[in-house]
Design an enzyme around this catalytic site. Structure first.
Site, PDB file in Angstrom:
ATOM      1  N   SER A 601       0.942  -1.291  -0.114  1.00 12.31           N
ATOM      2  CA  SER A 601      -0.202   0.092   0.043  1.00 12.31           C
ATOM      3  C   SER A 601       0.824   1.121   0.109  1.00 12.31           C
ATOM      4  O   SER A 601       0.546   2.228  -0.438  1.00 12.31           O
ATOM      5  CB  SER A 601      -1.035  -0.018   1.151  1.00 12.31           C
ATOM      6  OG  SER A 601      -1.768  -0.971   1.143  1.00 12.31           O
ATOM      7  N   GLU A 602       2.126   1.149   0.553  1.00 14.58           N
ATOM      8  CA  GLU A 602       2.833   2.261   0.854  1.00 14.58           C
ATOM      9  C   GLU A 602       3.651   2.746  -0.369  1.00 14.58           C
ATOM     10  O   GLU A 602       3.723   3.729  -0.986  1.00 14.58           O
ATOM     11  CB  GLU A 602       3.846   2.154   1.864  1.00 14.58           C
ATOM     12  CG  GLU A 602       3.240   2.361   3.210  1.00 14.58           C
ATOM     13  CD  GLU A 602       2.801   3.800   3.486  1.00 14.58           C
ATOM     14  OE1 GLU A 602       3.088   4.740   2.918  1.00 14.58           O
ATOM     15  OE2 GLU A 602       2.254   3.927   4.752  1.00 14.58           O
TER      16      GLU A 602
END
Length: 762
Positions: A601-602
């Site tokens: 996600s990052e």
């Protein structure tokens, strides 16, 4: 006389062939690793070796050299390709010649092609002539060859976007312009340079000479006049009165002698729109009410869908500042008129958050009903889920809202996962056979399938450019260059046949131009099938381009409709750095699936990525946060682009957030994104909201989206690789052991079990 036996001759041929193959493999390796000495020779002997590397080799070698800054050598290969190749590589090489080298070289290539097109008069040739004529003008401006310009200065400064070269040559080109046109051009240049006061002075000067300039109807000119008044006028009231007067003039008969009916409508729209903007800038309830009415009039005068949506968006935003009751009524009244509902998603999302935080469930229900006139499926799914979990509905109503959320949300999306969990149904990672059959039928019928499974016509518009872009930026120059592929080249690629498109992408992979694959696939799609997308994405993943591999599969799935199969899921949710992730997940007592969800996600597994805010690496740590972690871990020398160190720091920081927030996983994820102090304030303010509704009430859209992404990704990683039950992962995130909705009320209300029996949760 020497006699050569057949076996000996055969052996010699094999040896020669083997040597040639070895040489080709060596050249390909040098090209992929950036060793360009051989390719910089730029002679026919070099080309004879290069052409053995594969179809279109001169084109791909030229792309390599161009990206490495060797433009002269790149042009050599593009020239050869244009001369020697057949379609599509001759045209692709020609297109590169228009944009490779200095402006004089590019100009020569453009003019050569224009001369060739003079003898052709078919529609394709005329379109190409028009495009190249505009390109020739831009190149002449860059080369400062003003005497060769065929376009009138008035056309250059009113019809298109202002550029730096146009601004620089204005003193020379403005000599022949009429005073009124010169003033309007000064306005546009001043707006381009953000000198708004000077721009507004120029507008006043133009209208002092001519009360209604004939050039006024150019949309870009009108937009810049509006910006000059909005940001440059001494008083917004003065600018508002000017624009209202201009709008009024468009209804006078005398205007017909100067502007056509269509042009009058265009001027009226912009005049009303910017009069409203200026009234809104004045502030106060009375001015906002006037602004709202002007925006409605502008929407009625709009001659494009985009203009009408823009006026209605500002109308709603203005009414929002008057009262919540009026705002909800305005949303309800205008929703059916929204041409591109995604344009309004930010307004809807902000209102949804506001009402959830206030626990105003009745108005949330009104908003849900209003959105029934739109295609904002994700927003409606969020509203349905929130209402179902509010605790204010009967079990029957809650179940109905959950079922609505199921039908409105995409497979494996946050709301599909959560509604499945709340209904007590099995969360399936893979689509059912029925769903696949349905999607295949829709594709064969020529429908485009959206991510939520709904269908639309092939001409569905993309999201408006007004949408804010919060994407991460990659510091690698090659990635940056790949993302800025020339628009004209994209048009050329879009015209490729399916067979040529596939061969073109295969060539990019064969020659190691991995950074270009994803942007070029989006240019040739839908010529690229989902099956080919998997092949290309697999090659990208093997080359370490995880982010583009994920994007490519995601892109291809937009038209598949039935959700991802297992192969696609493993490409969408890969497991690089397995040993490192396992090591630090164990040290800091984190589930591996959670750590993978955070990294994906990052950063999409891009080790050197840097966000716009300055966060670095796989787990996107801010330098100050990393420095604090390094101090606690007694590490003095470190680099956040080092994968192992970054994962170690990220795992430590996530574990620390979990510890400091009493082992509440979802709030800890919020804290990882937004900071623990801010999350504690949110928890204090919404202490009686469960964590899933806390998510819906957060002030930051980025943090809300982050929480959804982390939970959804963790569910997929846990089920796909670690044999975890999705329901257990959700309980872990929500720190709850309570039963699902169905378990709590099925005995009291037997009809719910019958409802669930017909729910297709895939």
């Amino acid at each position: 006389m020497v006699h050569i036996t057949f076996p000996l001759l055969f052996l010699c041929l094999i040896t020669i062939s083997s040597c040639a193959a070895d040489n080709t493999a060596a050249l390909l390796h040098d090209l992929k690793t950036g060793h360009y000495d051989f390719f910089l020779q730029t002679d026919n002997a070099a080309y004879r070796s290069i052409k053995k590397m594969g179809r279109g080799s001169a084109y791909y070698v030229g792309l390599h050299l161009k990206r490495a800054g060797h433009t002269a050598a790149a042009r050599f290969y593009f020239v050869l390709g244009e001369k020697l190749y057949e379609s599509p590589f001759n045209a692709l090489c020609r297109e590169q010649l228009y944009q490779t080298g200095n402006s004089a070289e590019c100009l020569t290539s453009v003019q050569t092609r224009l001369a060739q097109l003079e003898k052709q008069d078919d529609s394709a040739a005329l379109t190409e002539k028009e495009r190249l004529t505009a390109l020739r003008t831009r190149l002449l401006l860059t080369a400062k060859s003003y005497t060769e310009l065929s376009a009138a200065p008035k056309q250059l400064y009113f019809a298109g976007a202002i550029t730096q070269p146009l601004a620089e040559v204005f003193p020379q080109l403005s000599v022949a312009m009429k005073p009124v046109d010169r003033s309007l051009a000064v306005c546009r240049i001043s707006v381009f340079e953000k000198r708004y006061q000077e721009a507004w002075i120029a507008v006043q000067a133009a209208f002092a000479v001519d009360a209604l300039p004939a050039a006024l109807a150019a949309p870009m000119l009108l937009s810049d006049i509006g910006k000059a008044g909005l940001y440059g006028a001494a008083s917004p009231a003065e600018a508002a009165a000017f624009f209202e007067s201009l709008a009024g003039k468009m209804q006078q008969r005398s205007v017909n002698e100067i502007l056509s009916e269509v042009e009058q409508q265009c001027v009226r729209f912009y005049a009303l729109f910017y009069a409203a903007r200026c009234r809104g800038k004045l502030g106060g309830a009375d001015q906002r009410r006037q602004a709202a009415q002007l925006f409605l009039q502008a929407a009625a005068a709009a001659d494009t869908d985009a203009d009408e949506d823009s006026a209605l968006w500002y109308y709603l935003d203005t009414v929002r500042q008057l009262s919540l009751r009026q705002y909800l009524a305005a949303l309800t009244d205008t929703a059916a008129r929204w041409k591109n509902p995604s344009w309004y998603a930010d307004l809807v999302q902000a209102l949804r958050v506001q009402l959830t935080a206030a626990k105003d469930w009745e108005k949330l229900r009104q908003l849900y009903t209003a959105l029934g006139k739109t295609t904002l499926s994700k927003q409606r799914a969020a509203l349905a889920y929130t209402l179902a979990q509010s605790g204010e509905l009967s079990p029957q109503e809650a179940a109905r809202f959950l079922q609505d959320a199921v039908s409105l949300s995409a497979s494996l999306s946050y709301y599909r996962i959560m509604t499945s969990y709340r209904l007590g149904k099995t969360i399936q990672l893979l689509p059912t056979e029925a769903a696949r059959t349905s999607a295949a039928a829709k594709r064969s019928a020529g429908e485009q399938i959206q991510p939520n499974g709904q269908t639309s016509s092939p001409t569905t518009e993309s999201a408006p450019s007004r949408t804010r872009n919060t994407a991460l930026k990659n510091t690698a120059s090659a990635q940056s260059a790949a993302r800025n592929t020339d628009v004209d080249t994209q048009k050329q690629l879009a015209s490729l046949s399916p067979q040529d498109a596939q061969g073109y992408i295969e060539g990019l992979l064969h020659f190691g131009l991995y950074a270009l694959v994803y942007p070029q696939v989006t240019a040739v799609y839908p010529s690229i099938s989902a099956e080919n997308a998997v092949l290309f994405a697999s090659a990208l993943q093997q080359a370490g381009f995880y982010a583009d591999s994920i994007r490519l599969v995601s892109f291809s799935l937009r038209n598949q409709g039935a959700g991802a199969n297992e192969v696609q899921l493993r490409l969408l949710y890969p497991q690089p750095y397995r040993d490192i992730v396992a090591k630090y997940a164990e040290i800091y007592q984190l589930p591996e699936y959670l750590l993978y969800a955070v990294i994906r996600s990052e950063s999409f597994f891009q080790a050197e990525i840097v966000s716009g805010a300055g966060a670095v690496g796989l787990t996107q740590l801010m330098p100050a946060t990393a420095a604090d972690i390094a101090k606690k871990l007694k590490i003095s020398n470190y680099s956040l682009t080092d994968p192992e160190l970054n994962i170690r720091f990220g795992a430590y920081y996530l574990a620390e957030m979990i510890r400091r927030l009493d082992k509440r996983i979802l709030p800890a994820c919020f804290a990882y994104n937004a900071g623990i102090s801010r999350v504690r304030n949110w928890l204090q303010r919404n202490r009686d909201l469960p964590d899933d509704l806390l998510l819906e009430s957060l002030d930051y859209a980025e943090t809300r989206d982050y929480g959804r992404k982390i939970l959804s990704a963790a569910v997929v990683y846990g089920a796909l690789y670690y044999n975890e039950q999705p329901e257990d992962i959700i309980k872990f995130f929500l720190s709850e052991k309570n039963k699902s909705l169905s378990e709590k009320c099925v005995n009291e209300h037997p009809w719910i079990s019958r409802l669930e029996a017909v729910c297709q949760i895939v």
